[in-house]
Design a protein around this motif. Sequence first.
Motif, PDB file in Angstrom:
ATOM      1  N   UNK A  93       0.840  -1.187   0.000  1.00  0.00           N
ATOM      2  CA  UNK A  93       0.000   0.000   0.000  1.00  0.00           C
ATOM      3  C   UNK A  93       0.883   1.248   0.000  1.00  0.00           C
ATOM      4  N   UNK A  94       0.346   2.348  -0.504  1.00  0.00           N
ATOM      5  CA  UNK A  94       1.083   3.605  -0.588  1.00  0.00           C
ATOM      6  C   UNK A  94       1.093   4.290   0.781  1.00  0.00           C
ATOM      7  N   UNK A 143       5.361  -2.632   2.055  1.00  0.00           N
ATOM      8  CA  UNK A 143       4.782  -3.895   2.515  1.00  0.00           C
ATOM      9  C   UNK A 143       4.318  -3.735   3.955  1.00  0.00           C
ATOM     10  N   UNK A 144       3.012  -4.013   4.202  1.00  0.00           N
ATOM     11  CA  UNK A 144       2.483  -3.925   5.571  1.00  0.00           C
ATOM     12  C   UNK A 144       1.715  -5.204   5.893  1.00  0.00           C
ATOM     13  N   UNK A 145       1.648  -5.496   7.189  1.00  0.00           N
ATOM     14  CA  UNK A 145       0.909  -6.676   7.637  1.00  0.00           C
ATOM     15  C   UNK A 145      -0.589  -6.336   7.729  1.00  0.00           C
TER      16      UNK A 145
END
Length: 679
Positions: A192-193, A226-228
């Motif tokens: 996500x941005x 990159x995020x969880x």
Amino acid sequence: MELWIAKIKSTSERPIQKLISPLIFNEESNCYIASEYEGTIVVKTSNNKVQKVFLSHYGITSSEQRIPLIYDEQWDVWYDKGDELEERSPIGINQCGTFFFEAEDGDGYIIDRSSDVYITSSLLTEEEFQQMKDEIVNMLEDLLTANEGPATPMRLWRENVEAAQYALEQTKKLHEVLLELEDAPHEQLIREQQLVPSSKIKRFDAEFLINRKLFPFKDKFSIPVNVRSIDIPEHRMIRWGLERLIDYADRYLRQARNRKRDLCQRRDFLIYALSSEKDQRLEVWEQKRIKNSIKKDLVHVSEFLRLVCESERYWEEIVDMAKKCLNLHYLNVGEEELAQTHLFTFSPLYSEAYQYLDDLLNLKPLKQLSNTYAPLQKSPKLYEVWCLLSIIHSLIYECGFIPVQNPYTQIQRRLQRKRGLEGISFTFHRPVYRYENSYELQEMDLTLEVYYERPFLDTEKSYRPDFTFIFRDSFRTETAFLDAKYKPLPNREYWAEIVRDVSFEKYYKPLPKKPIASFLMHPNKLKDVSIHTWNAAINHRKQEELRHRLGSFDYKPSNKKGFVKWMNMLLHYHLGYNGVCMHCGAHFPAKCEYDVKQKKKKYFTCSNPECEAFWVESFCFNRKGGNYAKKDAHEPSTATLFKYTKHSEMNYHKETPDEWDVFCPVCNKRAQDRFRNDV
């Protein structure tokens, strides 16, 4: 775009008769609200580019399914004329549900759209209409297991309680597993941005380099990171399953509360009947039998009520527990239909959660055929389908009939072939008993065939009653008809007209072999309570022939006693199976005793120790050859009367204030009239 209620006459050359009033927009519901039978709904448009107007609703898959409206120059409105071939009335007359209107220009582009229009039932309350839709599903579930008999409602509710108890245990276990998962729910990496300070950006791409060159004064830049995320398919599936479980439990909860209300009213009525003073003109032993019958009924209702309350408590707990599960933070996601996945297979906790959910959603192996969303429902058709299922359900669970084939399987096969239910038939059997003048018991096996919309062709015109009943025993075959009329009955004249036009002119008069009964069933009682609808006196010259052959009864989810009473009338009065108990549907023959003083009277007591209902077979005094015969005396063959205790609510003869007295359906006289000279 303006919406109006209009008076319409479809058969007229100019169908629109007048505009009644504009449809009022309801701000709270954010839609227009109308009631069926107020009139048809028409559209006024001020846009001169409008070339076509269509009626549409949610769930349509192609433009061809929309209903094109017709333009009326005189009134400057677009209207729907209905469709005689499809037996569809103009929109707003007898449909319930949600729809809207769309206007198109000459190129087919939609240039205007109305807000939603919601049509409510005018004959049923919102609660009753919802109950009718719920019961279609509930009855299908019950019919799935209707293979053996005699079956009883009590047994159904015991099974309901067992299912609810088991479901609650499984829901609690599911809750424990989901609580464990909350500590460390499975996650996935998503891109996500995000705005990130330039000093913390480790990897440079072309877009970042260009933006830094263009905006050297900026400190943060939007880059993919990159995020969880807990928004994974399994969490969406768990949420979907919990939502469906709540829907499932809510339906059973509504069913329990509706039945609880009815049983409480019945219990209070029986307590009042037990405490009331009895008719002192009755013999002592008669009073004892009546009192015992009420007591047995009260015990039955009390036990029934206990089961229903237990069921209600369990389903309430299930709903509460499922809602607690939905409040877990990792289930704050969208929904996705439950399916087996890699995580559900190999993760111990997720596997457990899947198994519990799958088990809960398949307590009964039912694909809910009738639970499909229908945005625009034709009310009479919905009422007919509910009547069909309710009739089959009552025959099995209240009248003691055993189906030859499983009714649910028959319905399922028919719908799987994409055919309607028109023409479907069901076959039942049960033992029946008759006591003749010798008081010797005769036992026979009765076969009953029930048809939905079966035409009969042995007349000049082909008519198609909604429900045809064919009774066969070893000696004879008899037919009866029922027609469902989802219409308001404003007065005596309209009721008499519809009974004459439908019950008599269509389903009685043209037939060479007359039916034993041709009745109507309708959602609401006739407003004129002075009319005894069970014996339509539409032709006094033929009253002796037509006694209890024509009439009607009210029938809806909150009042289904009428059909069982009608079956009781057919079996006792018209077919002569006087030893059958329709109060409980038991297969035991009733005990028969006779009055030593008046040997014409027979007293019956149900042999079922849990029922022991009590009724009397007697004769009208005003019969030819009788000691008290009057000038208008009728044949002894038409003088038979059946009298039921008032608490049973089974009397189809018109009751008098006395416990055992009724009006004769032929001469309209009661026992007290035998000593009067003015009759």
